[in-house]
Design an enzyme around this catalytic site. Sequence first.
Site, PDB file in Angstrom:
ATOM      1  N   LYS A  61       0.724  -1.167   0.304  1.00 12.14           N
ATOM      2  CA  LYS A  61       0.155   0.009  -0.191  1.00 12.14           C
ATOM      3  C   LYS A  61       0.328   1.325  -0.081  1.00 12.14           C
ATOM      4  O   LYS A  61       0.450   2.329  -0.602  1.00 12.14           O
ATOM      5  CB  LYS A  61      -1.303  -0.341   1.199  1.00 12.14           C
ATOM      6  CG  LYS A  61      -2.109  -0.303   1.249  1.00 12.14           C
ATOM      7  CD  LYS A  61      -2.394  -1.837   2.708  1.00 12.14           C
ATOM      8  CE  LYS A  61      -3.775  -2.581   2.490  1.00 12.14           C
ATOM      9  NZ  LYS A  61      -4.450  -3.347   3.464  1.00 12.14           N
ATOM     10  N   GLN A 105      -5.265  -2.228   9.523  1.00 12.97           N
ATOM     11  CA  GLN A 105      -4.539  -3.235   8.970  1.00 12.97           C
ATOM     12  C   GLN A 105      -4.767  -4.358   9.791  1.00 12.97           C
ATOM     13  O   GLN A 105      -4.290  -4.151  10.833  1.00 12.97           O
ATOM     14  CB  GLN A 105      -2.751  -3.541   8.466  1.00 12.97           C
ATOM     15  CG  GLN A 105      -3.121  -4.775   7.856  1.00 12.97           C
ATOM     16  CD  GLN A 105      -3.541  -4.825   6.627  1.00 12.97           C
ATOM     17  OE1 GLN A 105      -3.211  -3.869   5.929  1.00 12.97           O
ATOM     18  NE2 GLN A 105      -3.591  -5.696   5.997  1.00 12.97           N
ATOM     19  N   ASP A 128     -10.841   2.708   4.051  1.00 11.78           N
ATOM     20  CA  ASP A 128     -11.003   1.486   4.510  1.00 11.78           C
ATOM     21  C   ASP A 128     -12.530   1.198   3.854  1.00 11.78           C
ATOM     22  O   ASP A 128     -13.158   0.448   3.816  1.00 11.78           O
ATOM     23  CB  ASP A 128     -10.696   0.945   5.267  1.00 11.78           C
ATOM     24  CG  ASP A 128      -9.165  -0.115   5.164  1.00 11.78           C
ATOM     25  OD1 ASP A 128      -9.590  -0.462   3.810  1.00 11.78           O
ATOM     26  OD2 ASP A 128      -9.158  -1.177   5.850  1.00 11.78           O
TER      27      ASP A 128
END
Length: 294
Positions: A61, A105, A128
């Site tokens: 990422k 994460q 997200d």
Amino acid sequence: MSEVPPISGTGMIIDGKALASEVEAETKVRVDELAALGGRPGLATIIVGDNPASAMYVRIKHSACDRVGIRSENVNLPEGAGIDEILETIRGLNEREDVSGILLQLPLPRELDPARAMAAIDPAKDVDGFHPMNMGSLLAGAEGLVPCTPKGIIWALERLGVDLEGKEAVIVGHSNVVGKPLAAMMLNRNATVSVCHVFTKDLASHTRKAEVLVVAAGVPGLIRGDMVRPGAYVFDVGINRVGGRTVGDVQFDEVIGVAAAVTPVPGGVGPLTVSILMSQTAKAAEMKMKMKEG
């Protein structure tokens, strides 16, 4: 039961890397425009512990951030970090002007509640798309910041010229990460959507009807060639390690001869997901700038 007619030709591999490059190119233009106005987007990631897979995904990422010009940083909390320390870290990032997107994460260490941590992220920085407010907006038909994998699949279908209106769409897997939000996105586009899961009886009877089939079950080789409608568009979200190889939930060699188009694993949905994360980080910065102007 009457036989479902085929849709179109067969055999195209959906190149997720090429599609992701298109998303990144578009995002870079937007990031450069924001930077010129003094609002370069910034993405902050949080890892708890030393999970090698999590570390690898975060590196991927951050590499994408470098390609499109997004500033990135990582906060690595120790394995023993408690929920209070995670929440305090999130609160600090929520308050920072130079951070437009926050990504926690997953997975977290087993004893920690990911839902509580996700809910602490500012919805306007939730790139997200998992915050309850953003999920609620999605269900109401207002798609702001949404989960990246479903958004990537929708984006790919649009690029492929597939209009979901009136299409039979079947999703295998009803997770909060893929299945549920994707069903909402498809319903927002007037598809007829079926969501299958571990308790579904006679899975093949459902998948054979699908003009668009998305498989996110985490079961290697679950979908065989005889379970797919001729001419369907098939998106394989599965990532499984089998015999030292990464494979999906779809028997690719069988399905490629039946479907109009199939995503490979690896190289399909994964790169698209990362590129959409970049797009959403830019979107979060754009939303913030618009609020300041208005």
